[in-house]
Design an enzyme around this catalytic site. Structure first.
Site, mmCIF file in Angstrom:
data_model
loop_
_atom_site.group_PDB
_atom_site.id
_atom_site.type_symbol
_atom_site.label_atom_id
_atom_site.label_comp_id
_atom_site.label_asym_id
_atom_site.label_seq_id
_atom_site.Cartn_x
_atom_site.Cartn_y
_atom_site.Cartn_z
ATOM 1 N N HIS A 29 22.475 -36.116 45.539
ATOM 2 C CA HIS A 29 21.369 -36.588 46.369
ATOM 3 C C HIS A 29 20.723 -37.834 45.767
ATOM 4 O O HIS A 29 20.891 -38.130 44.581
ATOM 5 C CB HIS A 29 20.339 -35.470 46.516
ATOM 6 N N GLU A 42 -1.275 -2.476 -7.271
ATOM 7 C CA GLU A 42 -0.743 -2.834 -5.955
ATOM 8 C C GLU A 42 -1.109 -4.278 -5.608
ATOM 9 O O GLU A 42 -0.282 -5.040 -5.078
ATOM 10 C CB GLU A 42 -1.311 -1.887 -4.892
ATOM 11 N N ASN A 60 -17.602 -5.061 -3.959
ATOM 12 C CA ASN A 60 -18.564 -4.007 -4.339
ATOM 13 C C ASN A 60 -18.265 -3.394 -5.701
ATOM 14 O O ASN A 60 -18.921 -2.448 -6.129
ATOM 15 C CB ASN A 60 -18.618 -2.920 -3.266
ATOM 16 N N ASP A 89 -3.236 4.448 1.865
ATOM 17 C CA ASP A 89 -4.636 4.862 1.961
ATOM 18 C C ASP A 89 -5.539 3.727 2.443
ATOM 19 O O ASP A 89 -6.755 3.855 2.504
ATOM 20 C CB ASP A 89 -5.139 5.385 0.620
ATOM 21 N N SER A 124 32.359 -32.991 37.730
ATOM 22 C CA SER A 124 32.228 -34.440 37.613
ATOM 23 C C SER A 124 30.836 -34.812 37.153
ATOM 24 O O SER A 124 30.047 -33.946 36.763
ATOM 25 C CB SER A 124 32.566 -35.116 38.939
ATOM 26 N N ASP A 135 0.860 -1.191 0.000
ATOM 27 C CA ASP A 135 0.000 0.000 0.000
ATOM 28 C C ASP A 135 0.896 1.242 0.000
ATOM 29 O O ASP A 135 1.106 1.885 1.024
ATOM 30 C CB ASP A 135 -0.911 -0.024 1.227
ATOM 31 N N ASP A 194 22.588 -30.475 41.051
ATOM 32 C CA ASP A 194 22.569 -29.251 40.249
ATOM 33 C C ASP A 194 23.515 -29.515 39.086
ATOM 34 O O ASP A 194 24.727 -29.703 39.293
ATOM 35 C CB ASP A 194 23.079 -28.061 41.062
ATOM 36 N N ASN A 220 0.794 4.360 -1.006
ATOM 37 C CA ASN A 220 0.355 5.688 -0.551
ATOM 38 C C ASN A 220 -0.405 5.618 0.784
ATOM 39 O O ASN A 220 -0.959 6.617 1.240
ATOM 40 C CB ASN A 220 -0.505 6.381 -1.602
#
EC number: 4.1.1.65
Length: 636
Positions: free
Chosen positions: A500, A199, A226, A192, A588, A188, A444, A190
């Site tokens: 653990h 386009e 339309n 509008d 480790s 688009d 962890d 311009n």
């Protein structure tokens, strides 16, 4: 340009289209530079309608810092990281940089914003960071309102500045409604809000569908409901919806040119929406980075990338070839970089990724590693070694949380006392503590999990002689574990080094297996020339459980780790999450082997491991569920 009688020549229109698309594509290419699959092609994971939660537009506006410098900011979200441009020299940098983020129901919601000073040639220094939950921010603040967040020093958590952000979320319904408007605005010229035939023709060509391009007049008439000679947003939306069901006309993204799945309307729409420049005038952040550290590197690092001396990647075998190890944080669902000295990376690759290096190992270097580990162990037990603690904390400043540590820093009289530090009660909650049918993570660490040993050798362990029989040693009957599930917990030097119990049960026996002290870094694990897990010194613990049968817990020593200590004994009844032992100085690994078909490992862990991507986990996080429980629930 709504009357269809444009005086512009076709050539000038096409020139303007090319210029506009080139602008969009340059942004997209930068964003997707590293977003690639194992074959090197761009890979956008498909999103289901159920999971699609919307698209967030996050804007980094400005910051207030405590000293002058040139600043850049990075946003890490899930497996992507983006960066702003570098500011002028100032205490109050202004970026006005924005980025669209895809939101998923079960995906990441936590964004980490890091601010770096850029006075270094190769590696810029992180000064502060903050974390933002996208959903919480939007719920608490008006749409697009800016808010100030404290920037925290990664080492001390002290406030070092503030950053101003804004965020707006577009839900799935809004995304669909605005889709046609975004597509229309690409051509688009311009502005509008409607398309002439010329386009419209440019747009159809940009879609990359030759069949549609050859019948653009027919499509234009179908769209122009339309008959006024122009196509409005509503008319374009109706055409796109109709054609999607009948005969899709969008083959390629008109912004970046990437091929789209014609049958996947949702992901095509998401792709194009993320590509689209909203025209706010703000700078779009540069993407294509895996971590904020990678995004912050200066031109010297970029030069080393171009000459292939430094690489960032993950996937099959990249643990051995990449110079930076990248893992995914399970909690934040964000990629993070593991810190390791570059000189150590080069030396490990020289030893473990070549026949010559391993031949040197066979000719006496094993004994050298043994003596070096013993010597280093004694050194780290000396009073003088405590002087190394501050520099160690500084190097890993954003990866060690001293607020979790049971004792203050002055309590530790040697480096090893600090290395085997205990945590405060409750620092590591145990998932489903009262359910023995749920196994938990033992350390962890960076975790790899596989339903079968075959999967582990296909995706991760490349040693030429790896086997369960070799891992457990000659004193343990391996028959029950031969086709079982395998979980690898790799601890790095910065981690909490106490391990653990993953399951509740009774400790049947301990077995020590003598061996070498190779590194357990992915560079060695991914090597086809050696097998660190079956050649290293290790201790095997057999735990008998009601829910999982027998579980083999293997603690493996590594370079600089001469000592594996246990705090339990044979015959002890243990509860999952109980401390079992600890490693002295170094990194480790623990390997847990479950009998065949006794555990269903959590899907996210298996999925990451299937991509050869380690998952950063903490003690007590859920690992998997007993298949006996699943069978019982199926019957009821």
């Amino acid at each position: 340009m709504g009357n269809g009688n444009s005086r512009e020549s076709k050539e000038s229109r096409r020139t303007r289209l090319r210029q506009k698309l080139q602008k969009f594509r340059s942004h997209r290419l930068l964003r997707s530079r590293y977003s690639r699959n194992a074959t090197g092609t761009v890979n956008q994971r498909a999103v289901t309608a159920e999971d699609f939660s919307g698209i967030a537009l996050l804007t980094l506006i400005r910051a207030d810092m405590k000293f002058k410098d040139k600043w850049l900011a990075c946003v890490s979200f899930g497996e992507q990281t983006f960066r702003t441009e570098i500011s002028d020299t100032t205490e109050k940098p202004v970026w006005n940089s924005e980025k669209k983020l895809l939101l998923e129901k079960n995906g990441p919601s936590l964004a980490r914003i890091s601010v770096f000073e850029t006075n270094k040639l190769s590696r810029n220094k992180i000064v502060g960071y903050c974390e933002l939950d996208i959903f919480d921010f939007v719920v608490q603040e008006p749409e697009s309102a800016s808010k100030s967040f404290d920037l925290l020093d990664p080492a001390s958590s002290k406030v070092v500045g503030s950053i101003f952000l804004s965020c707006a979320i577009e839900d799935p319904v809004e995304t669909e409604k605005r889709f046609a408007k975004r597509i229309l605005s690409v051509v688009d010229y311009n502005e509008d809000g409607q398309l002439s035939f010329s386009e419209f023709s440019d747009l159809i060509r940009a879609f990359g569908n030759l069949v549609a391009a050859n019948k653009k007049e027919e499509l234009f008439r179908a769209a122009d409901l339309n008959g006024d000679g122009v196509v409005t947003i509503d008319e374009l939306a109706a055409l796109l919806a109709l054609q999607q069901e009948k005969e899709p006309i969008i083959n390629n993204c008109p912004v970046c040119g990437e091929a789209l799945q014609l049958s996947d309307k949702l992901n095509a729409m998401i792709h194009m929406t993320l590509c689209f420049d909203e025209g706010t005038g703000n700078q779009v952040m540069t993407g294509g980075f895996l971590t904020d550290r990678q995004a912050s590197y200066g031109w010297m690092f970029k030069l080393s990338e171009w000459t292939h001396l430094s690489t960032y990647d993950f996937g099959l075998n990249t643990g051995s070839s990449a110079s930076h190890i990248v893992v995914i944080d399970r909690k934040s669902k964000r990629l993070v970089e593991e810190l390791i000295d570059s000189k150590i990376v080069l030396s490990m690759r020289a030893i473990y990724q070549s026949k010559i290096g391993l031949r040197l190992m066979d000719q006496g270097a094993k004994e050298i590693l043994q003596r070096l580990s013993e010597k280093q162990g004694k050194k780290m037990n000396s009073v003088e070694s405590a002087q190394k603690i501050p520099s160690f904390l500084d190097f890993f400043k954003d990866q060690i949380n001293m607020a979790e540590v049971k004792y203050p820093l002055q309590h530790f009289k040697t480096f090893n006392e600090f290395f085997i530090r205990k945590l405060k009660p409750g620092a590591r909650p145990i998932a489903y503590m009262n359910r023995d049918d749920v196994a938990v993570c033992s350390a962890d660490c960076r975790l790899m999990a596989f339903q079968s040993v075959e999967d582990s050798t296909r995706f991760w362990i490349k040693g030429r002689k790896f086997s369960i029989r070799g891992l457990l040693g000659k004193s343990v009957n391996p028959d029950a574990f031969l086709d079982g599930s395998l979980v690898i917990f790799r601890l790095a030097p910065q981690d909490y080094h106490r391990f653990h119990v993953p399951v509740s049960g009774v400790i049947e026996k301990f077995v020590d297996v003598s061996g070498s002290l190779y590194t357990v870094n992915p560079i060695a694990v991914n090597s086809k020339y050696c097998n660190v897990f079956t050649e290293n010194k290790r201790s095997v613990v057999i735990i008998s459980t009601a829910e999982f049968g027998k579980v083999a817990f293997v603690a493996i020593g590594a370079t600089m780790v001469g000592s594996i200590s246990f705090v339990r004994k044979e015959g002890d009844h243990v509860k999952k999450g109980d401390e079992l032992g600890y490693f002295s100085f170094g990194g480790s690994t623990v390997i847990c082997v479950f009998e065949k078909d006794t555990i269903r490992i959590d899907e996210d862990l298996l999925a990451n491991s299937g991509r050869s991507l380690e998952t950063l986990v903490s003690v007590g996080m859920q690992l998997g569920v007993s298949t006996r429980t699943l069978a019982r629930s199926t019957l009821t």
